[in-house]
Motif scaffolding. Structure first.
Motif, PDB file in Angstrom:
ATOM      1  N   LYS A  19       0.846  -1.206   0.000  1.00 36.21           N
ATOM      2  CA  LYS A  19       0.000   0.000   0.000  1.00 36.21           C
ATOM      3  C   LYS A  19       0.875   1.247   0.000  1.00 36.21           C
ATOM      4  O   LYS A  19       0.672   2.159  -0.807  1.00 36.21           O
ATOM      5  CB  LYS A  19      -0.926  -0.004   1.208  1.00 36.21           C
ATOM      6  CG  LYS A  19      -1.767   1.259   1.350  1.00 36.21           C
ATOM      7  CD  LYS A  19      -2.600   1.197   2.634  1.00 36.21           C
ATOM      8  CE  LYS A  19      -3.418   2.444   2.853  1.00 36.21           C
ATOM      9  NZ  LYS A  19      -2.633   3.583   3.356  1.00 36.21           N
ATOM     10  N   GLU A  23       1.073   4.006  -3.028  1.00 35.90           N
ATOM     11  CA  GLU A  23       0.736   5.398  -2.724  1.00 35.90           C
ATOM     12  C   GLU A  23       1.852   6.327  -3.192  1.00 35.90           C
ATOM     13  O   GLU A  23       1.576   7.430  -3.676  1.00 35.90           O
ATOM     14  CB  GLU A  23       0.482   5.568  -1.228  1.00 35.90           C
ATOM     15  CG  GLU A  23      -0.865   5.003  -0.808  1.00 35.90           C
ATOM     16  CD  GLU A  23      -1.125   5.066   0.687  1.00 35.90           C
ATOM     17  OE1 GLU A  23      -2.312   5.067   1.048  1.00 35.90           O
ATOM     18  OE2 GLU A  23      -0.157   5.103   1.476  1.00 35.90           O
ATOM     19  N   THR A  28      -4.317   5.795  -4.811  1.00 31.00           N
ATOM     20  CA  THR A  28      -5.041   5.973  -3.553  1.00 31.00           C
ATOM     21  C   THR A  28      -5.975   4.775  -3.370  1.00 31.00           C
ATOM     22  O   THR A  28      -6.334   4.097  -4.339  1.00 31.00           O
ATOM     23  CB  THR A  28      -5.875   7.271  -3.549  1.00 31.00           C
ATOM     24  OG1 THR A  28      -6.781   7.245  -4.661  1.00 31.00           O
ATOM     25  CG2 THR A  28      -4.983   8.497  -3.640  1.00 31.00           C
ATOM     26  N   VAL A  29      -6.371   4.536  -2.130  1.00 31.09           N
ATOM     27  CA  VAL A  29      -7.287   3.430  -1.856  1.00 31.09           C
ATOM     28  C   VAL A  29      -8.636   3.759  -2.475  1.00 31.09           C
ATOM     29  O   VAL A  29      -9.218   4.821  -2.224  1.00 31.09           O
ATOM     30  CB  VAL A  29      -7.424   3.185  -0.338  1.00 31.09           C
ATOM     31  CG1 VAL A  29      -8.490   2.130  -0.067  1.00 31.09           C
ATOM     32  CG2 VAL A  29      -6.082   2.757   0.254  1.00 31.09           C
ATOM     33  N   MET A  41      -6.420  -0.224  -5.359  1.00 31.51           N
ATOM     34  CA  MET A  41      -5.770   1.085  -5.452  1.00 31.51           C
ATOM     35  C   MET A  41      -6.051   1.652  -6.841  1.00 31.51           C
ATOM     36  O   MET A  41      -6.099   0.910  -7.826  1.00 31.51           O
ATOM     37  CB  MET A  41      -4.268   0.937  -5.231  1.00 31.51           C
ATOM     38  CG  MET A  41      -3.851   0.200  -3.961  1.00 31.51           C
ATOM     39  SD  MET A  41      -4.108   1.113  -2.447  1.00 31.51           S
ATOM     40  CE  MET A  41      -2.919   2.434  -2.628  1.00 31.51           C
TER      41      MET A  41
END
Length: 123
Positions: A19, A23, A28-29, A41
């Motif tokens: 993650k 990023e 982004t999530v 993502m």
């Protein structure tokens, strides 16, 4: 043949490390739950799924019925029709959709180099 939204599903060793890495690349999530060891993502129209402990290798994923933001499309090719067309072209499935069903369904195939491909319809 329209296969729907495309993403790659990655089998990751540590979802928190992955993650953080994605990023840094501007993702982004978009969906998922890190506590359940999966995240989707997003960076623009690009989707990367991170899955810890759910499967062994990476998977190319197509979602009939969805656009790249997981919005339902009014018109799309049903996964059963896609499966039927691929079978007519001699492509073997490693997991089929049962005939006579409707709604959400999925099937797997493998390309000549051993890459798994998932057609995963959620609608």
């Amino acid at each position: 043949m329209k296969l729907g939204a495309f993403s790659i599903s990655l089998a990751v060793k540590d979802i928190h490390v992955s993650k953080d890495f994605y990023e840094k690349l501007g993702f982004t999530v978009f969906a998922g739950e890190i506590e359940k060891n999966y995240l989707i993502m997003k960076n623009g129209e690009h989707l990367v799924g991170l899955f810890q402990g759910m499967f062994e290798g990476n998977i190319l994923t197509f979602n009939p019925g969805w656009d790249q933001s997981a919005n339902k499309l009014d018109a799309f090719e049903d996964a059963r029709d896609i499966q039927k067309e691929l079978k007519s072209k001699g492509i073997e499935m490693s997991k089929d959709i049962e005939e006579g069903t409707s709604g959400p369904a999925s099937f797997f195939m493998t390309d000549p180099d051993g890459n798994a491909i998932l057609i995963d319809q959620h609608v």
